[in-house]
Design a protein around this motif. Structure first.
Motif, PDB file in Angstrom:
ATOM      1  N   GLU A   1      -5.872   4.148   3.510  1.00  0.00           N
ATOM      2  CA  GLU A   1      -6.664   5.045   4.364  1.00  0.00           C
ATOM      3  C   GLU A   1      -6.360   6.518   4.098  1.00  0.00           C
ATOM      4  OE1 GLU A   1      -5.808   3.383   8.296  1.00  0.00           O
ATOM      5  OE2 GLU A   1      -7.873   2.587   8.317  1.00  0.00           O
TER       6      GLU A   1
ATOM      7  N   TYR B   1     -15.334  -0.075   9.924  1.00  0.00           N
ATOM      8  CA  TYR B   1     -14.935  -1.359   9.340  1.00  0.00           C
ATOM      9  C   TYR B   1     -15.833  -2.455   9.922  1.00  0.00           C
ATOM     10  CZ  TYR B   1     -10.645   0.832   7.594  1.00  0.00           C
ATOM     11  OH  TYR B   1      -9.752   1.629   6.927  1.00  0.00           O
TER      12      TYR B   1
ATOM     13  N   THR C   1      -5.234  -1.496   4.370  1.00  0.00           N
ATOM     14  CA  THR C   1      -4.875  -1.009   5.700  1.00  0.00           C
ATOM     15  C   THR C   1      -3.429  -1.342   6.080  1.00  0.00           C
ATOM     16  OG1 THR C   1      -5.875  -3.024   6.525  1.00  0.00           O
ATOM     17  CG2 THR C   1      -7.205  -1.028   6.659  1.00  0.00           C
TER      18      THR C   1
ATOM     19  N   LYS D   1      -6.326  -5.832   3.684  1.00  0.00           N
ATOM     20  CA  LYS D   1      -7.436  -4.954   3.316  1.00  0.00           C
ATOM     21  C   LYS D   1      -8.525  -5.105   4.369  1.00  0.00           C
ATOM     22  CE  LYS D   1      -7.098  -4.918  -1.715  1.00  0.00           C
ATOM     23  NZ  LYS D   1      -7.882  -5.015  -2.940  1.00  0.00           N
ATOM     24  N   MET D   2      -9.324  -4.045   4.560  1.00  0.00           N
ATOM     25  CA  MET D   2     -10.482  -4.163   5.441  1.00  0.00           C
ATOM     26  C   MET D   2     -11.695  -3.673   4.668  1.00  0.00           C
ATOM     27  SD  MET D   2      -9.082  -4.062   9.139  1.00  0.00           S
ATOM     28  CE  MET D   2     -10.442  -3.510   9.961  1.00  0.00           C
ATOM     29  N   GLY D   3     -12.844  -4.228   5.004  1.00  0.00           N
ATOM     30  CA  GLY D   3     -14.069  -3.834   4.320  1.00  0.00           C
ATOM     31  C   GLY D   3     -15.022  -3.161   5.283  1.00  0.00           C
ATOM     32  N   SER D   4     -15.757  -2.189   4.775  1.00  0.00           N
ATOM     33  CA  SER D   4     -16.870  -1.635   5.526  1.00  0.00           C
ATOM     34  C   SER D   4     -18.117  -2.022   4.750  1.00  0.00           C
ATOM     35  CB  SER D   4     -16.743  -0.108   5.622  1.00  0.00           C
ATOM     36  OG  SER D   4     -17.879   0.425   6.279  1.00  0.00           O
TER      37      SER D   4
END
Ligand code: NAD
Ligand code: FE2
Length: 393
Positions: free
Chosen positions: A79, A128, A161, A166-169
């Motif tokens: 981030e 997200y 993150t 991991k995070m996805g948008s």
């Protein structure tokens, strides 16, 4: 939506694809034609140290465009990188964002194009998940320098993150105005990177074609053409990296595979690859390659017909014979031969992974529900452990 090709489907992709050797030199023209004068150019330190971006930036400057370079993108960007690039874009009053590099640089560019828009009131934390990034974005131009992720035509931006999370948008807003495919930028890619990123792109096409939920006839067409192009050119691109023709076909094929999986998503190969990247920092393409043959074998009971359909596109010189199951098995053997010929490691053991760690990998792969739900055959913890065990040696 079902996988019945007679039922309806939605297919979304970017507006313009410019596919030509030397096309990155024309970005200045594209930017000024639209009346813009300042860009944020997002790339990574590896590319900056090779000066790979120099001629593209000079082309922009010659066209009278003011270029601000953010070249600190880290692989699997955390981030903090998004925040730093955003500040850079705001300070420069950037009107256009250009992503230049691998998936990491292009994903950062997507997020900045959205978050740096003057009307944007959302933060990174707000966007997200699926379709949470709403509204407008700055004009976005994506320039891949590897033939791999297909990120230039996908609706996803992935951010690291936590230590291994991991995070996805996900939003259609991330489809760029232009994807620029210029093989002149990929000729310097080392063979092992060309091989791993190329296999990743082939996996995108294979998994898209067998996707359980959103399989659709447009993604199918693209996946087959992608495998035809990449099957015919990956060996040359790896073993004779200066071959511009093979490099251009690989970039085109990887983008077609990207368009396919953006609309009919990837599945268990990616789900089982992610924990390898998370725990051992094995590059994304290589993680996929290590588990690929074993996931395909596991899937044969449900996907034999589809693998048999893909076989002649990918390997036109092989005489495939027999039942669908037999052709599917031959297809997997040919994929294994290809991976070996490309010089990629074949086993988890070679990657210095302890056998006692396999249950942790299996447990973590179960968290990739978003991907596993697309697999043609349900995958349990025991199945995942058996697949990792097969991939071990
Ligand atoms: N948005 C999507 O659809 C999507 C899909 C898959 C993966 N991803 C994300 O993309 C990231 C991985 O992307 P990646 O595998 O492309 O790698 P990357 O962008 O993380 O790194 C690429 C590396 O290759 C080097 N490189 C790139 N082009 C080069 C060239 N032409 N010559 C020499 N060196 C070059 C770069 O300097 C860098 O070190 C991850 O964060 C992953 O989560 C996104
Ligand atoms: Fe991938």
């Amino acid at each position: 939506m079902s996988n019945n090709t007679n039922s309806g489907f939605l297919f979304a992709t970017c507006q313009n694809v410019l596919c030509e050797v030397g096309s990155s030199l024309r970005i200045g023209e594209i930017v000024t034609e639209q009346g813009y004068k300042s860009v944020l150019f997002v790339t990574d330190p590896g590319i900056a140290s090779l000066n790979l971006h120099q001629s593209t930036i000079e082309g922009l400057q010659k066209a009278g465009v003011e270029v601000t370079v953010y070249d600190e993108v880290q692989a699997d960007p955390p981030e903090s990188i998004i925040f730093a690039a955003l500040e850079c874009a705001k300070k420069a009053n950037a009107e256009v964002v250009i992503g230049f590099g691998g998936g990491s640089s292009m994903d950062v560019a997507k997020l900045i194009a959205f978050l740096a828009h003057p009307e944007c009131s959302q933060t990174l934390a707000d966007i997200y998940g699926v379709n949470n990034a709403k509204g407008q974005r700055l004009p976005l131009i994506q320039v891949p320098t590897t033939a791999g992720t297909g990120s230039e035509v996908t609706q996803v931006a992935i951010v690291t993150t936590g230590e291994t999370t991991k995070m996805g948008s996900v939003s259609p807003i991330y489809l760029p105005d232009y994807a620029i495919l210029d093989a002149g930028l990929t000729v310097g890619l080392p063979p092992h990177v060309t091989a791993a990123t190329g296999v990743d792109a082939m996996v995108h096409a294979i998994e898209s074609y067998t996707s359980a939920i959103k399989k659709n006839p447009m993604s199918d067409l693209l996946a087959k053409e992608a495998l035809k192009l990449m099957g015919a050119n990956i060996q040359t691109a790896v073993h004779n990296g200066k071959d511009l023709g093979a490099r251009q076909q690989m970039l085109f094929g990887a983008m077609l595979a990207g368009q396919a999986f953006a609309n009919s998503p990837v599945a268990a190969v990616h789900a089982l690859a992610y924990p390898l990247g998370g725990h051992f920092h094995i590059p994304h393409g290589l993680s996929n390659s290590l588990v690929l043959p074993h996931v395909l074998r596991f899937n044969i009971s449900e996907a034999a017909d589809m693998y048999a359909e893909l076989a002649p596109y990918t390997f036109p010189d092989v005489a495939f014979e027999g039942s669908s199951e037999e052709i599917a098995e031959q297809f997997i053997v040919e994929m294994e031969k290809l991976i070996k010929d490309l010089g990629l490691p074949m086993t988890l053991k070679e990657m210095d992974i302890e056998e006692s760690f396999l249950p942790t990998l299996a447990k973590d792969s179960m968290l990739q529900e978003r991907l596993l739900m697309n697999n043609p055959r349900p995958v349990s913890y025991d199945d995942a452990l058996a697949i990792y065990t097969a991939a071990y040696q």
